[in-house]
Design a protein around this motif. Structure first.
Motif, PDB file in Angstrom:
ATOM      1  N   ASP A  89       0.840  -1.195   0.000  1.00 19.04           N
ATOM      2  CA  ASP A  89       0.000   0.000   0.000  1.00 19.04           C
ATOM      3  C   ASP A  89       0.876   1.246   0.000  1.00 19.04           C
ATOM      4  OD1 ASP A  89      -1.830   1.988   0.352  1.00 19.04           O
ATOM      5  OD2 ASP A  89      -2.755   1.140   2.147  1.00 19.04           O
ATOM      6  N   PRO A  90       0.831   2.058  -1.049  1.00 19.26           N
ATOM      7  CA  PRO A  90       1.660   3.279  -1.097  1.00 19.26           C
ATOM      8  C   PRO A  90       1.362   4.268   0.023  1.00 19.26           C
ATOM      9  CG  PRO A  90       0.832   2.731  -3.275  1.00 19.26           C
ATOM     10  CD  PRO A  90       0.103   1.835  -2.317  1.00 19.26           C
ATOM     11  N   SER A  91       0.190   4.179   0.635  1.00 21.50           N
ATOM     12  CA  SER A  91      -0.136   5.104   1.709  1.00 21.50           C
ATOM     13  C   SER A  91       0.547   4.743   3.016  1.00 21.50           C
ATOM     14  CB  SER A  91      -1.655   5.151   1.922  1.00 21.50           C
ATOM     15  OG  SER A  91      -2.140   3.910   2.423  1.00 21.50           O
ATOM     16  N   VAL A 132       6.883   2.800   1.364  1.00 23.89           N
ATOM     17  CA  VAL A 132       7.623   3.550   0.350  1.00 23.89           C
ATOM     18  C   VAL A 132       7.954   2.680  -0.850  1.00 23.89           C
ATOM     19  CG1 VAL A 132       9.760   4.830  -0.103  1.00 23.89           C
ATOM     20  CG2 VAL A 132       8.605   5.074   2.097  1.00 23.89           C
ATOM     21  N   CYS A 133       8.296   1.404  -0.588  1.00 26.83           N
ATOM     22  CA  CYS A 133       8.766   0.501  -1.640  1.00 26.83           C
ATOM     23  C   CYS A 133       7.940  -0.773  -1.642  1.00 26.83           C
ATOM     24  CB  CYS A 133      10.225   0.124  -1.418  1.00 26.83           C
ATOM     25  SG  CYS A 133      11.344   1.511  -1.198  1.00 26.83           S
ATOM     26  N   ASP A 134       8.033  -1.504  -2.743  1.00 26.01           N
ATOM     27  CA  ASP A 134       7.493  -2.857  -2.726  1.00 26.01           C
ATOM     28  C   ASP A 134       8.552  -3.796  -2.150  1.00 26.01           C
ATOM     29  OD1 ASP A 134       9.364  -3.386  -4.719  1.00 26.01           O
ATOM     30  OD2 ASP A 134       7.904  -3.526  -6.333  1.00 26.01           O
ATOM     31  N   SER A 135       8.290  -5.087  -2.159  1.00 25.84           N
ATOM     32  CA  SER A 135       9.207  -6.021  -1.505  1.00 25.84           C
ATOM     33  C   SER A 135      10.531  -6.177  -2.233  1.00 25.84           C
ATOM     34  CB  SER A 135       8.541  -7.392  -1.359  1.00 25.84           C
ATOM     35  OG  SER A 135       8.325  -7.988  -2.620  1.00 25.84           O
ATOM     36  N   PHE A 136      10.637  -5.670  -3.470  1.00 27.92           N
ATOM     37  CA  PHE A 136      11.902  -5.696  -4.195  1.00 27.92           C
ATOM     38  C   PHE A 136      12.669  -4.385  -4.040  1.00 27.92           C
ATOM     39  CE2 PHE A 136       9.388  -8.923  -6.290  1.00 27.92           C
ATOM     40  CZ  PHE A 136      10.290  -9.964  -6.429  1.00 27.92           C
ATOM     41  N   GLY A 137      12.120  -3.446  -3.294  1.00 27.26           N
ATOM     42  CA  GLY A 137      12.788  -2.167  -3.083  1.00 27.26           C
ATOM     43  C   GLY A 137      12.431  -1.103  -4.091  1.00 27.26           C
ATOM     44  N   ASP A 180       6.355   5.500  -6.152  1.00 25.77           N
ATOM     45  CA  ASP A 180       6.106   6.689  -6.960  1.00 25.77           C
ATOM     46  C   ASP A 180       7.163   6.943  -8.023  1.00 25.77           C
ATOM     47  OD1 ASP A 180       7.976   7.161  -5.046  1.00 25.77           O
ATOM     48  OD2 ASP A 180       7.200   9.108  -4.396  1.00 25.77           O
ATOM     49  N   HIS A 181       8.236   6.118  -8.071  1.00 26.05           N
ATOM     50  CA  HIS A 181       9.257   6.254  -9.118  1.00 26.05           C
ATOM     51  C   HIS A 181       9.634   4.847  -9.574  1.00 26.05           C
ATOM     52  CE1 HIS A 181       9.928  10.563  -8.606  1.00 26.05           C
ATOM     53  NE2 HIS A 181       9.894  10.361  -7.301  1.00 26.05           N
ATOM     54  N   ALA A 184       7.874  -2.755 -14.746  1.00 28.09           N
ATOM     55  CA  ALA A 184       6.445  -2.790 -14.425  1.00 28.09           C
ATOM     56  C   ALA A 184       6.286  -2.915 -12.924  1.00 28.09           C
ATOM     57  CB  ALA A 184       5.784  -3.971 -15.129  1.00 28.09           C
ATOM     58  N   PRO A 185       5.215  -2.369 -12.346  1.00 32.48           N
ATOM     59  CA  PRO A 185       5.012  -2.481 -10.897  1.00 32.48           C
ATOM     60  C   PRO A 185       4.914  -3.934 -10.468  1.00 32.48           C
ATOM     61  CG  PRO A 185       3.514  -0.859 -11.870  1.00 32.48           C
ATOM     62  CD  PRO A 185       4.174  -1.576 -13.007  1.00 32.48           C
ATOM     63  N   THR A 186       5.431  -4.222  -9.276  1.00 33.62           N
ATOM     64  CA  THR A 186       5.374  -5.572  -8.720  1.00 33.62           C
ATOM     65  C   THR A 186       4.599  -5.522  -7.423  1.00 33.62           C
ATOM     66  OG1 THR A 186       7.439  -5.244  -7.558  1.00 33.62           O
ATOM     67  CG2 THR A 186       7.584  -6.246  -9.726  1.00 33.62           C
ATOM     68  N   THR A 187       4.036  -6.632  -7.043  1.00 29.09           N
ATOM     69  CA  THR A 187       3.296  -6.727  -5.793  1.00 29.09           C
ATOM     70  C   THR A 187       3.765  -7.969  -5.063  1.00 29.09           C
ATOM     71  OG1 THR A 187       1.520  -7.992  -6.853  1.00 29.09           O
ATOM     72  CG2 THR A 187       1.245  -5.597  -6.745  1.00 29.09           C
ATOM     73  N   GLY A 188       3.377  -8.053  -3.811  1.00 33.00           N
ATOM     74  CA  GLY A 188       3.700  -9.222  -3.010  1.00 33.00           C
ATOM     75  C   GLY A 188       4.852  -8.958  -2.057  1.00 33.00           C
ATOM     76  N   LEU A 189       4.691  -9.394  -0.823  1.00 34.88           N
ATOM     77  CA  LEU A 189       5.718  -9.245   0.195  1.00 34.88           C
ATOM     78  C   LEU A 189       6.448 -10.553   0.395  1.00 34.88           C
ATOM     79  CD1 LEU A 189       3.782  -7.159   2.868  1.00 34.88           C
ATOM     80  CD2 LEU A 189       5.463  -6.352   1.225  1.00 34.88           C
ATOM     81  N   LEU A 190       7.607 -10.480   1.056  1.00 36.12           N
ATOM     82  CA  LEU A 190       8.349 -11.697   1.391  1.00 36.12           C
ATOM     83  C   LEU A 190       7.508 -12.543   2.321  1.00 36.12           C
ATOM     84  CD1 LEU A 190      11.908 -10.280   2.076  1.00 36.12           C
ATOM     85  CD2 LEU A 190      11.183 -11.700   0.165  1.00 36.12           C
TER      86      LEU A 190
END
Length: 224
Positions: A158-160, A163-168, A172-173, A218-224
């Motif tokens: 969640d961007p709110s 800051v980053c997804d699980s790959f860092g 927003d960039h 491309a945006p990625t999703t999913g946490l470790l």
């Protein structure tokens, strides 16, 4: 059981990792308790510079370790509340005048109760160890700031709230990646070096794969 390289993190001490529960109350306290004699390490060469091996080495080590000071240390596992922030530290600045960042930790109600319960349990155990060893407490060092730095660019879906997804990759960039300790969502009482290495390698593999394929990020999703 892990041993890293170059004496950067050799475990020359006894360490326990346990889940503790107080006799009364719901607090589940986790902590690391370590006992480390300083600076009695085995010497390959004796004082005269002659190499000593086997029984000679052990006898020399025992003779130097028969008395001295033992450091008893406990790290309590707590979690920082959502109100925690990275703020400017007015006491220090970079050479260019920019203020250095400082972690402003805030505990929520549950974490504060766990921290206090952990302190009571740790003091009880340490006092018991000293008494059974026939020693005395020479110096007491109170609570310190968290020794394993992390956070600031926490990972999440969640961007709110992250800051980053699980790959860092920052939300927003697309082409900006953060690797290492900033990705951690909270702190623990155990060393984070191997976890940080694993996260950095994981991010590096993702970046190399996408650049090698010459495809747009491309945006990625999913946490470790």
């Amino acid at each position: 059981p892990d041993r890293l390289y170059g004496r950067l993190h050799e475990q020359n001490r006894l360490m326990t990792r346990r889940f503790m529960r107080e006799p009364v109350g719901p607090a589940n306290v986790r902590f690391d308790l370590s006992a480390m004699a300083a600076p009695h390490l085995p010497y390959l060469r004796n004082r005269a510079g002659r190499i000593q091996l086997g029984d000679e080495l052990v006898s020399d080590w025992r003779a130097r370790s028969s008395g001295g000071v033992v450091q008893l240390r406990a790290l309590i596992d707590v979690y920082f509340g959502e109100a925690s922030r990275i703020v400017d530290d007015p006491r220090w600045a970079f050479p260019w005048g920019d203020p250095l960042p400082k972690a402003a930790y805030v505990y929520d109600e549950e974490a504060e109760a766990r921290r206090k319960a952990g302190g009571r349990e740790v003091h009880r155990l340490l006092d018991g160890l000293v008494a059974r060893a026939g020693g005395s407490v020479r110096t007491v060092i109170g609570p310190r700031s968290h020794p394993h730095r992390g956070g600031g660019c926490r990972m999440g879906d969640d961007p709110s709230t992250s800051v980053c997804d699980s790959f860092g990759r920052t939300h927003d960039h697309q082409n900006l990646f953060v690797a290492g300790a900033p990705l951690l969502v909270t702190g623990g009482c155990t060393n984070t070096t191997l976890t940080l290495c694993a996260l950095a390698l994981r991010s590096g593999e993702r970046i190399a794969r996408e650049i090698g394929a010459d495809a747009p990020l491309a945006p990625t999703t999913g946490l470790l």
